[in-house]
Motif scaffolding. Structure first.
Motif, PDB file in Angstrom:
ATOM      1  N   HIS A   1     -15.625   0.388 -15.603  1.00 14.25           N
ATOM      2  CA  HIS A   1     -15.651  -0.899 -14.925  1.00 14.25           C
ATOM      3  C   HIS A   1     -15.947  -0.708 -13.453  1.00 14.25           C
ATOM      4  CE1 HIS A   1     -14.043  -2.151 -18.615  1.00 14.25           C
ATOM      5  NE2 HIS A   1     -12.780  -1.880 -18.379  1.00 14.25           N
TER       6      HIS A   1
ATOM      7  N   PHE B   1       0.839  -1.205   0.000  1.00 12.35           N
ATOM      8  CA  PHE B   1       0.000   0.000   0.000  1.00 12.35           C
ATOM      9  C   PHE B   1       0.870   1.249   0.000  1.00 12.35           C
ATOM     10  CE2 PHE B   1      -2.915  -3.110   2.139  1.00 12.35           C
ATOM     11  CZ  PHE B   1      -3.648  -3.330   0.992  1.00 12.35           C
ATOM     12  N   GLY B   2       0.479   2.237  -0.805  1.00 14.14           N
ATOM     13  CA  GLY B   2       1.243   3.475  -0.932  1.00 14.14           C
ATOM     14  C   GLY B   2       2.212   3.442  -2.101  1.00 14.14           C
TER      15      GLY B   2
ATOM     16  N   LEU C   1      -5.379   7.480   0.702  1.00 14.13           N
ATOM     17  CA  LEU C   1      -4.342   6.854   1.537  1.00 14.13           C
ATOM     18  C   LEU C   1      -3.752   7.879   2.487  1.00 14.13           C
ATOM     19  CD1 LEU C   1      -2.140   4.486  -0.579  1.00 14.13           C
ATOM     20  CD2 LEU C   1      -3.638   3.932   1.307  1.00 14.13           C
TER      21      LEU C   1
ATOM     22  N   ALA D   1      -8.479  -0.503  -1.986  1.00 16.23           N
ATOM     23  CA  ALA D   1      -9.445  -0.663  -3.081  1.00 16.23           C
ATOM     24  C   ALA D   1      -8.752  -1.170  -4.340  1.00 16.23           C
ATOM     25  CB  ALA D   1     -10.166   0.666  -3.343  1.00 16.23           C
ATOM     26  N   ALA D   2      -7.530  -0.721  -4.604  1.00 16.72           N
ATOM     27  CA  ALA D   2      -6.793  -1.216  -5.771  1.00 16.72           C
ATOM     28  C   ALA D   2      -6.491  -2.705  -5.610  1.00 16.72           C
ATOM     29  CB  ALA D   2      -5.496  -0.428  -5.949  1.00 16.72           C
TER      30      ALA D   2
ATOM     31  N   LEU E   1      -9.581  -5.956   0.818  1.00 17.01           N
ATOM     32  CA  LEU E   1     -10.090  -4.592   1.001  1.00 17.01           C
ATOM     33  C   LEU E   1     -10.171  -4.250   2.484  1.00 17.01           C
ATOM     34  CD1 LEU E   1     -11.362  -2.031  -0.179  1.00 17.01           C
ATOM     35  CD2 LEU E   1     -13.559  -3.218  -0.272  1.00 17.01           C
TER      36      LEU E   1
ATOM     37  N   GLN F   1      -1.356   4.199 -10.750  1.00 18.09           N
ATOM     38  CA  GLN F   1      -2.300   4.037  -9.629  1.00 18.09           C
ATOM     39  C   GLN F   1      -1.523   3.867  -8.324  1.00 18.09           C
ATOM     40  OE1 GLN F   1      -6.003   3.167  -9.415  1.00 18.09           O
ATOM     41  NE2 GLN F   1      -5.488   3.344  -7.246  1.00 18.09           N
TER      42      GLN F   1
ATOM     43  N   LEU G   1     -13.599   1.613  -7.913  1.00 18.58           N
ATOM     44  CA  LEU G   1     -13.421   1.961  -6.507  1.00 18.58           C
ATOM     45  C   LEU G   1     -11.983   2.405  -6.220  1.00 18.58           C
ATOM     46  CD1 LEU G   1     -15.067   2.071  -3.921  1.00 18.58           C
ATOM     47  CD2 LEU G   1     -14.329  -0.255  -3.407  1.00 18.58           C
ATOM     48  N   ALA G   2     -11.046   1.856  -6.980  1.00 23.04           N
ATOM     49  CA  ALA G   2      -9.639   2.225  -6.778  1.00 23.04           C
ATOM     50  C   ALA G   2      -9.370   3.683  -7.158  1.00 23.04           C
ATOM     51  CB  ALA G   2      -8.739   1.299  -7.590  1.00 23.04           C
TER      52      ALA G   2
ATOM     53  N   PHE H   1     -16.786  -1.274   1.438  1.00 24.04           N
ATOM     54  CA  PHE H   1     -15.976  -0.060   1.537  1.00 24.04           C
ATOM     55  C   PHE H   1     -16.705   1.009   2.340  1.00 24.04           C
ATOM     56  CE2 PHE H   1     -14.269   3.937  -0.313  1.00 24.04           C
ATOM     57  CZ  PHE H   1     -12.906   3.715  -0.176  1.00 24.04           C
TER      58      PHE H   1
ATOM     59  N   VAL I   1     -15.705  -2.809 -11.119  1.00 27.25           N
ATOM     60  CA  VAL I   1     -14.743  -3.474 -10.251  1.00 27.25           C
ATOM     61  C   VAL I   1     -13.474  -2.652 -10.077  1.00 27.25           C
ATOM     62  CG1 VAL I   1     -13.643  -4.809 -12.091  1.00 27.25           C
ATOM     63  CG2 VAL I   1     -13.634  -5.691  -9.777  1.00 27.25           C
ATOM     64  N   ALA I   2     -13.116  -1.892 -11.113  1.00 29.28           N
ATOM     65  CA  ALA I   2     -11.884  -1.118 -11.037  1.00 29.28           C
ATOM     66  C   ALA I   2     -12.126   0.295 -10.528  1.00 29.28           C
ATOM     67  CB  ALA I   2     -11.200  -1.084 -12.396  1.00 29.28           C
TER      68      ALA I   2
ATOM     69  N   TRP J   1      -1.080   2.358  -4.900  1.00 28.44           N
ATOM     70  CA  TRP J   1      -1.649   1.109  -4.407  1.00 28.44           C
ATOM     71  C   TRP J   1      -2.406   1.330  -3.111  1.00 28.44           C
ATOM     72  CZ3 TRP J   1      -2.549  -2.014  -7.879  1.00 28.44           C
ATOM     73  CH2 TRP J   1      -2.983  -3.315  -7.594  1.00 28.44           C
ATOM     74  N   SER J   2      -3.617   0.830  -3.060  1.00 20.77           N
ATOM     75  CA  SER J   2      -4.526   1.094  -1.943  1.00 20.77           C
ATOM     76  C   SER J   2      -5.340  -0.170  -1.685  1.00 20.77           C
ATOM     77  CB  SER J   2      -5.478   2.240  -2.318  1.00 20.77           C
ATOM     78  OG  SER J   2      -6.325   1.837  -3.388  1.00 20.77           O
TER      79      SER J   2
ATOM     80  N   SER K   1      -9.620  -4.592  -6.364  1.00 18.97           N
ATOM     81  CA  SER K   1      -9.877  -4.621  -7.813  1.00 18.97           C
ATOM     82  C   SER K   1      -8.949  -5.598  -8.508  1.00 18.97           C
ATOM     83  CB  SER K   1      -9.682  -3.225  -8.415  1.00 18.97           C
ATOM     84  OG  SER K   1     -10.614  -2.320  -7.881  1.00 18.97           O
TER      85      SER K   1
ATOM     86  N   GLN L   1      -4.639   0.691   7.147  1.00 19.58           N
ATOM     87  CA  GLN L   1      -4.574   2.128   6.851  1.00 19.58           C
ATOM     88  C   GLN L   1      -5.050   2.955   8.054  1.00 19.58           C
ATOM     89  OE1 GLN L   1      -6.644   3.095   3.189  1.00 19.58           O
ATOM     90  NE2 GLN L   1      -7.051   5.177   3.820  1.00 19.58           N
TER      91      GLN L   1
ATOM     92  N   GLY M   1      -7.866  -2.909 -16.663  1.00 27.33           N
ATOM     93  CA  GLY M   1      -8.558  -2.717 -15.406  1.00 27.33           C
ATOM     94  C   GLY M   1      -8.007  -1.522 -14.654  1.00 27.33           C
ATOM     95  N   LEU M   2      -6.769  -1.626 -14.210  1.00 27.73           N
ATOM     96  CA  LEU M   2      -6.145  -0.534 -13.458  1.00 27.73           C
ATOM     97  C   LEU M   2      -5.015   0.064 -14.292  1.00 27.73           C
ATOM     98  CD1 LEU M   2      -5.974  -2.374 -10.005  1.00 27.73           C
ATOM     99  CD2 LEU M   2      -7.486  -0.472 -10.582  1.00 27.73           C
TER     100      LEU M   2
ATOM    101  N   SER N   1     -11.963 -10.748  -2.816  1.00 26.97           N
ATOM    102  CA  SER N   1     -11.381  -9.403  -2.795  1.00 26.97           C
ATOM    103  C   SER N   1     -11.677  -8.686  -1.476  1.00 26.97           C
ATOM    104  CB  SER N   1     -11.910  -8.575  -3.969  1.00 26.97           C
ATOM    105  OG  SER N   1     -13.317  -8.440  -3.893  1.00 26.97           O
TER     106      SER N   1
END
Lengths: 402, 402
Positions: free
Chosen positions: B368, A29-30, B402, A158-159, B207, A153, B373-374, B306, B370-371, A155-156, A162, B214, A148-149, B203
């Motif tokens: 998308h 993450f981050g 973040l 939610a990522a 999450l 991005q 939310l990121a 989330f 699914v993607a 990294w989190s 996904s 976090q 998709g991503l 997933s």
């Protein structure tokens, strides 16, 4: 004297984005996604029900129609019944559509109760739903191979979620910057240890390592080292195993400035038009493995360390880690006034309240300098032209909270 | 249906601040100081020089006076010369004042150059400084026993630095909340593993564990568990070793809602007037060791997870960890409109830009779900009364970056 912008620009020129490396989706993450991420599985991976209800053939539907229930399909079902003419299968949200069925009638639109009841022999439909309703088609959210991503991005959680849904267990993330920290000073002893004559606790290595971790770096070592040049040189050589070396102290103009004595000529010693934080060293050193590693030499005073780290170390860590770093200032009201030096940009640790900000060193009855920095949740930045802030003035405040 | 506030109030009633435990000063960032922290050493611990210069007796000072240099006092010096009448000792910033001297003349106010030059035999003073000038007295910042940091302080790099200076190596911090996470669903397989018929990647455990980390919690376990009640009960019993259990899925009204089947009666199943996130379970379960452990049962859809986690799990984690948690909303401009349900508070993941916010599900050509939310860095909160947001409307946005 160099301006803050000139020095920052020089500092940023010392580093570039680190290489990517594979990382489990639930870690990192981050960090920053290094490449676009395409779906390796479709989302959803198979036709499934969007509701709890009954999977049917739309052509059988009529108000009051009774259908024979041929089976039960919970989510995760590995075998599903075939639904023929005049038949239905009870189905749960997310469960795979059975062959033969094309439509889902929600349980609320049948004669069946909701909840954990036993499977009925037949179900009576109380409303007609159109063909295909409440069915999520395989790949309707993301088809296999679709992006998709996107690279970049941050990294989190939610990522990670996904990426997992897109079929990834491991993703290419830019390496987390590894930082070595050397707090210089023969007077320093580790926190909590008894103090001998002339000794003080080392606080800067804690401050810097905490800040670097807060900013997403990995601190590989954080130690105090004395002012003996040979000792500092040895510690520095070890520290160069990292991606960035931060030192505190020893960059000023006294007779025993160990950082200056050891690396002057290799790195540049500047005076930067800021308060605090005027003496700053920066440059590239050659690690034993031949890599050129950036080093920032910060002053030794804790508030100078704090301000210099926010102003210069943080942007460089972001540069190495590959993420955008903005100096987000918010205009806030000064609740108390303070003085600043002409010709130098002033960074004042402040406490942010709903009404505005006040310098932390004026807070509390004790006004303990040493404890006041812990009360700061912002840095008020006063321009080179201003020599004072008056109560009621608007000041630019950069948040520095956790 | 319960209001969001009613549910939050119930959730918060399930926990209280965890006990404190000793923690090294350089760890525990984000945790809360459990007790006031007094200085166990004075700050500074001894009289020392505030400047690089010469330690002298003020009575000897006159413009042009020449003083015999009797020694050199770097920071960390363990032996210092005595300064007699007509004498001076070269001294560095932070170095202990020598006996006999009472004042420091900065090097700039002498005939000596700055920097690493050899010790002169004598020094000529070019300006008179008053008695005691440039001397920091032992304890002048904090006396031994004086309060340094206050209970409730959120532990930060600056707090660690202060605590070290106050003589502490270990500090009493409220325990970091330990969270166990169970993502329920027989269809779930671990991220990156091949999918069988009817299976999807888990997933939600990623999450939730990412979000909890976090927010400063320690995630002791995060696993998927199938919908077999005995398996869920066994996993839950293990999970109760933590301070908080979060589950996803299995709280709705289908025929195979495993969380409901196993713990209904022990915990409460509510409908909360929000979208997404209507079905919510909450209560206390008895751990094998007899502790009563809060459990929140969140819905299974990732966006519901989330939103529910931000709305309920985060405040409860803060309650356990002992820190203040405000739901800081900022009013921002909606750049696109969207619809909301009447009578339910709507939480919409949005991207925050300099101009305003837009729902993430409308972003990108693929849109998308699914993607998307990121891409969210905020949750727009629309009241129960509103049924739509129009472009240009002001909306309350809670940051979730973040």
């Amino acid at each position: 004297m160099r301006t803050v912008e000139e020095h920052l620009s020089r500092v940023l020129s010392l580093g570039s984005r680190l290489p990517a490396e594979p990382c489990p989706v639930g870690d990192g993450f981050g960090r920053v996604l290094a490449e676009d991420l395409a779906a390796v599985v479709a989302v959803p991976p198979f036709d499934n029900s969007a509701m709890d209800g009954f999977a049917v053939r739309a052509e059988d539907l009529a108000v009051g129609a009774s259908l024979r229930v041929v089976g039960d399909i919970p989510a995760g079902a590995t075998a599903v019944p075939r639904v023929g003419a005049g038949e239905a299968a009870r189905i749960m949200t997310g469960a795979p559509m059975p062959p033969g069925a094309d439509t889902v009638v929600p349980v609320e639109q049948t004669d069946q109760p909701m909840g954990a009841v036993s499977l009925p022999e037949s179900v009576r439909v109380s409303a007609v739903v159109p063909l295909g309703r409440h069915v999520r088609r395989a790949g309707e959210d993301v088809a296999v191979g679709a992006q998709g991503l996107s690279a970049g991005q941050r990294w989190s959680p939610a990522a990670a979620s996904s990426a997992a849904s897109l079929g990834h267990g491991v993703v290419p993330l830019v390496a987390r910057p590894r930082v070595s920290i050397l707090a210089t000073g023969s007077e320093l002893v580790a926190a909590g240890r008894p103090l001998g004559f002339g000794q003080i606790p080392d606080s800067n290595s804690l401050l810097l390592s905490g800040l670097c971790r807060q900013w997403g770096a990995e601190v590989v070592s954080a130690v105090a080292v004395d002012d003996e040049p040979a000792n500092f040189r040895a510690a520095l050589t070890e520290a160069l195993a990292a991606d960035l070396v931060l030192t505190s102290g020893g960059v000023s103009v006294g007779a025993f400035e160990v950082v200056r004595q050891v690396v002057e000529g290799e790195v540049v010693f500047d005076k930067v038009a800021m308060q605090p934080g005027k003496p700053q060293a920066s440059g590239l050193l050659t690690a034993p493995d031949g890599r050129r590693v950036p080093m920032l030499g910060l002053p030794g005073n804790p508030v100078s360390v704090f301000v210099s780290a926010w102003a210069f170390a943080r942007p460089l860590i972001a540069r190495l880690g590959g993420w955008d770093e903005e100096w987000r200032s918010v205009s806030m009201l000064a609740l108390r006034g303070w003085k600043g030096p002409e010709g130098r940009r002033q960074f004042t640790p402040v406490r942010i309240t709903a009404d505005g900000v006040m310098p932390v060193h004026t807070l509390g009855s004790g006004s303990h300098l040493v404890a006041s920095l812990a009360l700061a949740d912002g840095l008020a930045v006063v321009t080179e032209e201003a020599t004072s802030v008056a109560p009621g003035d608007a000041v630019a405040v950069h948040p520095v909270g956790l």
